[in-house]
Design an enzyme around this catalytic site. Structure first.
Site, PDB file in Angstrom:
ATOM      1  N   HIS A 163       0.855  -1.190   0.000  1.00  0.00           N
ATOM      2  CA  HIS A 163       0.000   0.000   0.000  1.00  0.00           C
ATOM      3  C   HIS A 163       0.891   1.240   0.000  1.00  0.00           C
ATOM      4  O   HIS A 163       1.042   1.883  -1.023  1.00  0.00           O
ATOM      5  CB  HIS A 163      -0.950  -0.008   1.207  1.00  0.00           C
ATOM      6  CG  HIS A 163      -1.842   1.195   1.251  1.00  0.00           C
ATOM      7  ND1 HIS A 163      -1.966   1.983   2.369  1.00  0.00           N
ATOM      8  CD2 HIS A 163      -2.633   1.747   0.316  1.00  0.00           C
ATOM      9  CE1 HIS A 163      -2.809   2.976   2.109  1.00  0.00           C
ATOM     10  NE2 HIS A 163      -3.233   2.854   0.867  1.00  0.00           N
ATOM     11  N   HIS A 185      -2.439   1.220   7.576  1.00  0.00           N
ATOM     12  CA  HIS A 185      -3.831   1.326   7.111  1.00  0.00           C
ATOM     13  C   HIS A 185      -4.515  -0.029   7.071  1.00  0.00           C
ATOM     14  O   HIS A 185      -5.444  -0.239   6.310  1.00  0.00           O
ATOM     15  CB  HIS A 185      -3.905   2.016   5.746  1.00  0.00           C
ATOM     16  CG  HIS A 185      -3.022   3.229   5.625  1.00  0.00           C
ATOM     17  ND1 HIS A 185      -1.748   3.159   5.108  1.00  0.00           N
ATOM     18  CD2 HIS A 185      -3.212   4.513   5.988  1.00  0.00           C
ATOM     19  CE1 HIS A 185      -1.188   4.352   5.153  1.00  0.00           C
ATOM     20  NE2 HIS A 185      -2.043   5.193   5.693  1.00  0.00           N
TER      21      HIS A 185
HETATM   22  S1  FES Z   1       1.154   0.977   4.308  1.00  0.00           S
HETATM   23 FE1  FES Z   1       0.301  -0.933   4.828  1.00  0.00          FE
HETATM   24  S2  FES Z   1      -1.804  -0.577   4.757  1.00  0.00           S
HETATM   25 FE2  FES Z   1      -0.977   1.351   4.223  1.00  0.00          FE
END
Ligand code: FES
Ligand code: SF4
Lengths: 244, 837
Positions: A163, A185
């Site tokens: 992510h 997140h």
């Molecule tokens: S960096 Fe892992 S969920 Fe956003």
């Protein structure tokens, strides 16, 4: 892909340049390296892994409900990925029905652990293919896509959340064989399903490190997917030292 | 050794791409926002001609990053953020990436998987987007065949005129998105509601036009008054009927979760958000379906019994019974309450007594008391800052009573108008509903106790009264309750009523369609970007151009107005909706549709925005004063945009971060009032709609990976790998009793679906079983809008049950589940738990 003649770069379609129809540089490189490995044979080249469950079907996305979504090649990886028939001669379990194995030609085969050092459910960390690219190998206790070993349950993945890059170290949940939720997140990845996002916001599966097993030696042989932060898994860094 | 080159072409793009080029330093940069959920995160698109690429150093690429990118840098293009498109007639590489410089909404470039993969939405004939609609199609002898735009708009105009002249405006219907861009919504409604003036008009999610949250509106509170900042600054967040992590992701990750508020989360399902709330010291109120009114009544009762209400706020800002009686809006007069009236109703309704409410709602009495205490501070000197949030889990159940009950909680706790104190919807989609004309309520054939209510369009169709229907940007069938009744009616009125079109000769085709209309049948036009279930019934298909294919503007859920720039040419002959509608309107002889571009509509529509929550007339005025176009001035504000309503002070634009800051309400008196949320009406409906015997509640939900009807997402291999078919969550206890395992295909059926005419019919759909404790025993939950597998087919569609405001009760389906057999999805899909924190 980059055209070997006119230099055009393209990312969709086949091996031939959409402008001048010459082959891509990558294709030519791939041909050359395939020819070389054919000459040497899989055992001596050491580039072969027999990943359990890497059958073509695993990557046919949307075949059931997708209609138009099924089996369209969109982007061809530059790191060469190629499918060959496997003769199971490298210590991995014989493959059911001759399902194809993976050779990632531009990655260097590197020993990452000894099988005897692996405790079920406990990740072991290693860097690959570049220094600072942090990964882990774990014996899940259940067959997994791309798993090696007698039970096909040994898999390795990047630790960098796809992510926004937060480290996933320490977040393996053995009960569900998932990694996460990420502390940033809350993305959770299923390690039995090629790093598929169970729930969360990553726009790419967790990159899986392809493995080969030779006796007690566990080798990393390539990476499926792009590691967070990179434009190419093999660019913009220093390769780890190769150990045989 | 055999080479198997085929294996490579079978590879999905997500897992295996291991290289994404950097955009060169001179790439073209465009402002755009995510198309999907109402958070409306800001994005940038980097476009550059195919054949070049940037380098690894910050000054060699347009992202200004040194590769490898740092974690949380928000500027790393992942493989799904990259695509190749045609832009200004030439092949371009494009990266569509959350704006790493954003200081609002998605601060620092955070995003969800839906928006993060939006580059794959763009048309690229080498991807599954290849089936975009590209030419107008006419069904000739049962087959959709390409025709010209001129012929297509002739047909729409001629048949429309014929229907209106011979059968009246009520026989001419339009079903359309309510969420699209200002320019498109304005144009289509200017034609349908204004020029034609037909009340046969409904948005994508309801059988009738009108307010989605009428109970809240009747209190005087605006549904979108809050700012994301309030989510972060609140001490306590009360969230009902919305799963913010999965459906309003960035609002959850960047605002709610970061602020550290104690979350009280109301949902029959134990979702990730529920587990998160509990893990951070909050509460999950796992409510029985359809019982919100009792729960909120009980919470209000505990507050009143203990004297925990915000007496100062109530004394100053709640209308007296005399003031309520003097209001102009009949609903407010009929259901509005002064504080005393409210108190006497809440304290006398037996269902709101603690133990009885606990029995009805399934929420333990102590949790109800604890909730009342958390929301008010339980008599502490300083009241906590409370923000109340809700969405469809609340208002797709018992619409009027539930939205009134939650508004009442906002008022009794004084949660309105200041930082961290607010009561508002979370929103389902972005806010583009700037209509071009008012709804002609006086022409509606439907009434409640002598008051006109908006027309139930689906009922009108099922009754065979609609002769021409134009559906724009919606899968009408899947989006309607009792979906099968809509498809049965369409089949009968369109395909089984003669004549059918036998030639593409435009004049003959028009005559044949007019004849069908006169024979009691219907002509159906479907305007879309992709074909869907509803297209199967279309006589005429009009290909639309949408997000990223034209300059548009739209608001977010905190009323932030931004430009969405064109970043790709539309495929084939696809046209933006406004252009299609304008051509038809002109052929029908209407004036005021000769716009040259979308900016002209944007400027015109600003007039009708005046006085409302999306008032941007000041922006257009300022642009004109500076000799600029409205879109161009808006572009100068980038992905940050401007929070409406806007005013001009000394030539400068002034934004409105939150509404009701002056504690003025949207009533004639300017004061708020409570609204009677009648439990007995709700209870009577629950008895009609609830499951019996071995039926379960069949509710429906949204999921993190998808948005709405999946028109984009079935064509996005990376996300579609997650749930390749519709799935239904079943509690282990229910699954065991039926011998169902995760990965089995099941059939969900009901022979007690009530159709649009109040008749009992059958309905059903299939889904793959996902065994999970997210759902309690007795409740199963499927994705709400999956193509071909409509969960809404087991939802009753009789709006006479809610005659005040004609809304479907999508959350209250029922049915029996039968195992069909095992599938290979058991091996392919992940059935890992989705609510681990
Ligand atoms: S960096 Fe892992 S969920 Fe956003
Ligand atoms: S949170 Fe909503 S607006 Fe933001 S990227 Fe995701 S879907 Fe788009």
């Amino acid at each position: 892909m980059k055209c070997s003649e006119c230099g055009r770069i393209w990312h969709v379609g086949g091996d031939k340049c959409p402008t001048c129809t010459a082959f891509s540089e990558e294709y030519l490189r791939e041909q050359a390296s395939a020819a070389a490995s054919e000459a040497e044979g899989p055992d001596s080249s050491g580039e072969v892994t027999a990943g359990r469950g890497f059958s073509r079907r695993d990557f046919l996305i949307g075949a059931v409900g997708g209609g138009a979504a099924a089996s369209v090649a969109i982007l061809v990886p530059v790191a060469l990925t190629e499918w060959i028939d496997d003769d199971g001669g490298d210590g991995a379990p014989p493959d059911d029905g001759g399902s194809p194995a993976v050779v990632v030609a531009t990655f260097r085969r590197t020993k990452i652990a000894s099988l005897s050092d692996l405790t079920p459910g406990e990740p072991l960390d290693f860097e690959y293919p570049l220094e600072g690219q942090s990964n882990f190998v774990v014996k899940l206790g259940a067959p997994a896509h791309g798993g090696v070993g007698e039970e096909g349950d040994i898999v390795a993945f990047s630790y960098a959340c796809t992510h926004m890059g937060c480290p996933l170290n320490g977040l393996y949940k053995d009960e569900h064989r998932i990694l996460g939720p990420c502390s940033c997140h809350y993305t959770t990845f299923d390690l039995t399903r090629g790093g598929l996002v169970v729930l969360g916001q990553a726009t790419e599966n967790l990159p899986q490190i392809t493995l080969a097993l030779d006796g007690d030696d566990l080798y990393a042989t390539g990476v499926m997917g792009l590691i967070f932060g990179y434009r190419d898994n093999l660019a913009d860094g220093t390769p780890v030292e190769v150990t045989a | 050794m055999t080479k198997d080159k085929q294996g490579v072409s079978g590879v999905s793009p997500g897992p295996l791409v291991s290289r994404v080029p950097a955009p060169p330093a001179d790439a073209t940069i465009k402002n755009i926002c995510c198309e999907y959920c109402p958070v409306a995160c800001g994005y940038k698109a980097y476009l550059w001609p195919v054949g070049t690429e940037g380098g690894a150093k910050a000054d060699e690429n347009a992202l200004s990053i040194d590769y490898p990118a740092f974690l949380q840098s928000g500027n790393w293009p992942s493989p799904t953020m990259f695509n190749t498109v045609t832009f200004e007639g030439k092949p371009h590489n494009v990266i569509v990436i959350p704006d790493g410089d954003s200081e609002v909404g998605n601060i620092g470039g955070t995003h969800s998987v839906r928006g993060g993969s939006i580059a794959q939405k763009l048309y690229n004939p080498q991807t599954p987007t290849a089936d975009r609609l590209q030419m107008p199609l006419l069904r000739v002898r049962g087959t959709l065949q390409p025709i010209s735009w001129d012929a297509a708009t002739d047909i729409v105009a001629e048949v429309s005129k014929h229907v209106i002249e011979n059968h009246g405006e009520l026989a001419w219907g339009m079903k359309r998105y309510s969420y699209q861009f200002y320019e498109n919504v304005y144009a289509v409604t200017k034609l349908a509601l204004g020029a034609i003036g037909s009340p046969n008009h409904a948005p994508h999610h309801a059988p009738a036009d009108g307010d989605d949250v009428p109970g809240l509106s009747d209190t005087g509170i605006d549904a979108f008054g809050s700012a994301y900042e309030d989510d972060r600054e609140a001490d306590v967040l009360f969230i009902s009927g919305s799963d913010p992590y999965e459906t309003k992701t960035v609002r959850f990750t960047t605002w709610m979760a970061v602020g550290g508020a104690t979350m009280i989360y109301v949902d029959p399902r134990r979702t990730f958000s529920a587990a998160f709330a509990e893990s951070r010291g909050g509460l999950h109120l796992q409510i029985n379906p359809g019982t919100d009114t009792a729960l909120y009544g009980a919470i209000a009762r505990v507050i009143l019994d203990n004297g925990w209400e915000d007496s100062e706020f109530i004394a100053d800002y709640i209308a007296s019974s005399g003031e309520v009686a003097a209001e102009g809006k009949w609903r407010r007069v009929q259901f509005g309450q002064s504080f005393d009236d409210f108190k006497s109703y809440i304290t006398s309704e037996p269902a709101f007594a603690l133990e009885e409410a606990a029995r009805i709602t399934g929420v333990p009495a102590e949790k109800i008391t604890q909730t009342a205490e958390l929301m008010t501070g339980g008599g502490a000197a300083e009241r906590p800052k409370l923000s109340i949030r809700f969405e469809k889990g609340l208002y797709w159940s018992h619409n009027y009573e539930n939205t009134a009950a939650i508004g009442n909680l906002g008022l009794v706790t004084g949660s309105i108008g200041s930082v961290g104190r607010s009561t508002s919807r979370l929103g389902g989609h972005q806010r583009g509903g700037q209509s071009g004309a008012s709804y002609p309520l006086d022409k509606s054939p439907h009434e409640f106790e002598g008051h006109k209510v908006e027309m139930d369009q689906d009922r009108w169709v099922v009754q065979g009264n609609t002769r021409f229907m134009w559906a724009i940007g919606t899968n009408w069938i899947g989006a309607s309750a009792c979906s099968q009744q809509i498809s049965d009616s369409l089949r009968q009125l369109i395909q089984e009523t003669d004549p059918q079109v036998t030639t593409a000769d435009t004049a003959v085709a028009i005559e044949q369609l007019k004849q069908r209309v006169d024979n009691g049948g219907m002509v159906f036009v479907h305007q879309e970007i992709y074909p869907n279930d509803t297209t199967e019934f279309a006589d005429l298909v009009l290909p639309a151009a949408a997000w990223g294919e034209e300059d548009f503007a739209r608001n977010s859920a905190e009323r932030r107005l931004r430009i969405y720039e064109k970043i790709s040419d539309p495929p084939g002959e696809a046209r933006p909706d406004w252009k299609i509608v304008a051509e038809v309107a002109q052929k029908m002889g209407f004036d005021g549709f000769d716009w040259a571009d979308s900016n002209e509509i944007f400027e015109e529509a600003s007039e009708r925005s005046r006085g409302g929550r999306r008032d941007y007339a000041a922006l257009v005025e300022k642009a004109r004063a500076e000799g600029k176009r409205g879109h161009d001035l808006l572009r100068e504000f980038g992905t940050q945009g401007l929070q409406t309503p806007l005013t001009l002070e000394g030539g400068e634009l002034v934004e409105t971060p939150r509404l009701h800051a002056d504690l003025k309400f949207k009533t004639d008196s300017g004061k708020a009032n409570f609204v009677r949320a009648d439990w007995s009406a709700v209870n009577a409906r629950n008895e009609i709609l609830g499951p019996e015997g071995d039926e379960l509640w069949i509710t429906n939900m949204r999921v993190n990976h998808y948005w709405n009807n999946l028109s984009d997402f079935t064509r996005r291999p990376y996300t579609f790998q997650r749930y390749p078919v519709n799935f239904i969550e079943i509690n282990p206890q229910d699954a065991e009793s039926k011998g169902i395992e995760s990965g089995d295909m099941v059939s969900i059926d009901s022979n007690r679906v009530i159709n649009q005419l109040g008749q009992q019919v059958t309905g059903g759909f299939t889904a793959v079983a996902y065994i999970t404790d997210i759902v309690p025993p007795g409740l199963a939950s499927a994705y709400f809008h999956f193509p071909r597998q409509p969960a809404n087919s087991v939802v009753s569609a009789d709006t006479s049950l809610q005659p005040l405001n004609l809304r479907y009760q999508f959350k209250l389906g029922r049915g029996k589940i039968t195992r069909i057999g095992p599938t290979e999805l058991a091996e392919r899909m992940s059935f890992a738990p989705r609510n681990i924190v």
